[in-house]
Write an enzyme that holds these catalytic residues in place. Structure first.
Site, PDB file in Angstrom:
ATOM      1  N   ASP A 148       0.856  -1.185   0.000  1.00  0.00           N
ATOM      2  CA  ASP A 148       0.000   0.000   0.000  1.00  0.00           C
ATOM      3  C   ASP A 148       0.891   1.233   0.000  1.00  0.00           C
ATOM      4  O   ASP A 148       1.525   1.553   1.013  1.00  0.00           O
ATOM      5  CB  ASP A 148      -0.899  -0.036   1.238  1.00  0.00           C
ATOM      6  CG  ASP A 148      -1.607   1.291   1.493  1.00  0.00           C
ATOM      7  OD1 ASP A 148      -1.759   2.078   0.543  1.00  0.00           O
ATOM      8  OD2 ASP A 148      -2.021   1.530   2.648  1.00  0.00           O
ATOM      9  N   ASP A 154      -6.324   3.423  -3.486  1.00  0.00           N
ATOM     10  CA  ASP A 154      -6.502   3.219  -2.048  1.00  0.00           C
ATOM     11  C   ASP A 154      -7.972   3.225  -1.669  1.00  0.00           C
ATOM     12  O   ASP A 154      -8.416   2.435  -0.824  1.00  0.00           O
ATOM     13  CB  ASP A 154      -5.732   4.279  -1.255  1.00  0.00           C
ATOM     14  CG  ASP A 154      -6.116   5.715  -1.638  1.00  0.00           C
ATOM     15  OD1 ASP A 154      -6.592   5.946  -2.761  1.00  0.00           O
ATOM     16  OD2 ASP A 154      -5.915   6.614  -0.799  1.00  0.00           O
TER      17      ASP A 154
END
Length: 255
Positions: free
Chosen positions: A6, A109
């Site tokens: 991430d 995201d």
């Protein structure tokens, strides 16, 4: 095993899953001009720190909001883990119907957040992600991603406040904040930033519920969620691993 990466504007979170269990999660700073070899060394050190080997990975998946790092990180992961690497986009299977004017503009995201919430909680849901920017996302009961809101992040707001106001210092938000009415400059800044963001979240949650319904689930994620949510009056559920969980779910959907 599966690696999830991430990539945020401030931090990169690496998580390793084995048979649906997260073995560990680690953070490093996001540096946009870092080279492939440098990130490869970072990955190897993280593995060593967590007593994990780079062998035996069936694949990896990356979500990045820093476009210039996509190729660099993909190559670094391929080099270290010797596996295929997937990059999140609106073109992958997600189980969502992205109802935006331009679905490709949605940040990866926020896609991961929504996928995780769909898999872990009930719908409709509102997701408040307290990162470098504060984003709010709305998913209705039929898994339609309706859109959302984008606002200044907590640290971004604080940094701007200190930079443009000569007499206001840089402060540590992790210091205890208990008083709404600050008795000095630092406690007043704590109050403004922490209680101000909590009030923003409460107010927006109420407005979103007017659209989605009173049974809407409220989820908070991001690095500062545990600092702000205790001061909210609305019932936000904290899940700081939301993007990583969503990444793992998307990986499974597309392999």
């Amino acid at each position: 095993m599966v690696l999830t990466v991430d990539v945020g504007n401030t931090n990169i979170v690496l998580s390793v899953y084995d048979h649906d269990i997260m073995l560990f999660s680690s953070r490093i700073s996001t540096v946009s001009n870092k080279m492939e070899d440098e990130y490869a060394i970072d990955f190897l050190n993280i593995l060593k720190l967590n007593d994990c080997t780079s062998q035996g990975f069936e694949g990896a998946i990356i979500s990045t909001v820093v476009p210039q790092l996509k190729s660099t990180l993909k190559k670094a992961v391929e080099r270290v883990f010797q596996c295929s690497v997937m990059v999140v986009s609106s073109e992958l299977k997600t189980g969502l119907n992205i109802c935006l004017t331009n679905p490709k503009s949605l940040g990866s995201d926020r896609i991961c957040d929504a996928v995780a919430v769909k898999g872990l909680y009930s719908l409709p849901a509102v997701i408040c992600d307290l990162g470098t920017a504060t984003t709010i996302s709305a998913i209705d009961k039929d898994a339609n991603f309706l859109g959302g809101s984008i606002f200044l992040g907590v640290n971004s707001s604080l940094k701007t406040l200190s930079n443009v106001t000569a007499q206001l210092p840089h402060i540590d938000l992790r210091e205890n904040c208990t008083e709404v009415i600050g008795k000095d400059t630092i406690s007043a800044m704590h109050s403004g930033v922490i209680f101000g963001m909590a009030s923003f979240m409460d107010g927006m949650a109420q407005r979103y519920k007017e659209v989605l319904g009173k049974d809407t689930i409220l989820i908070a994620t991001g690095g500062l969620s545990d600092l702000i949510v205790p001061h909210c009056k609305e019932n936000f559920i904290i899940n700081k691993n939301l993007v990583s969980e969503g990444l793992y779910m998307i990986f499974k959907m597309n392999t």
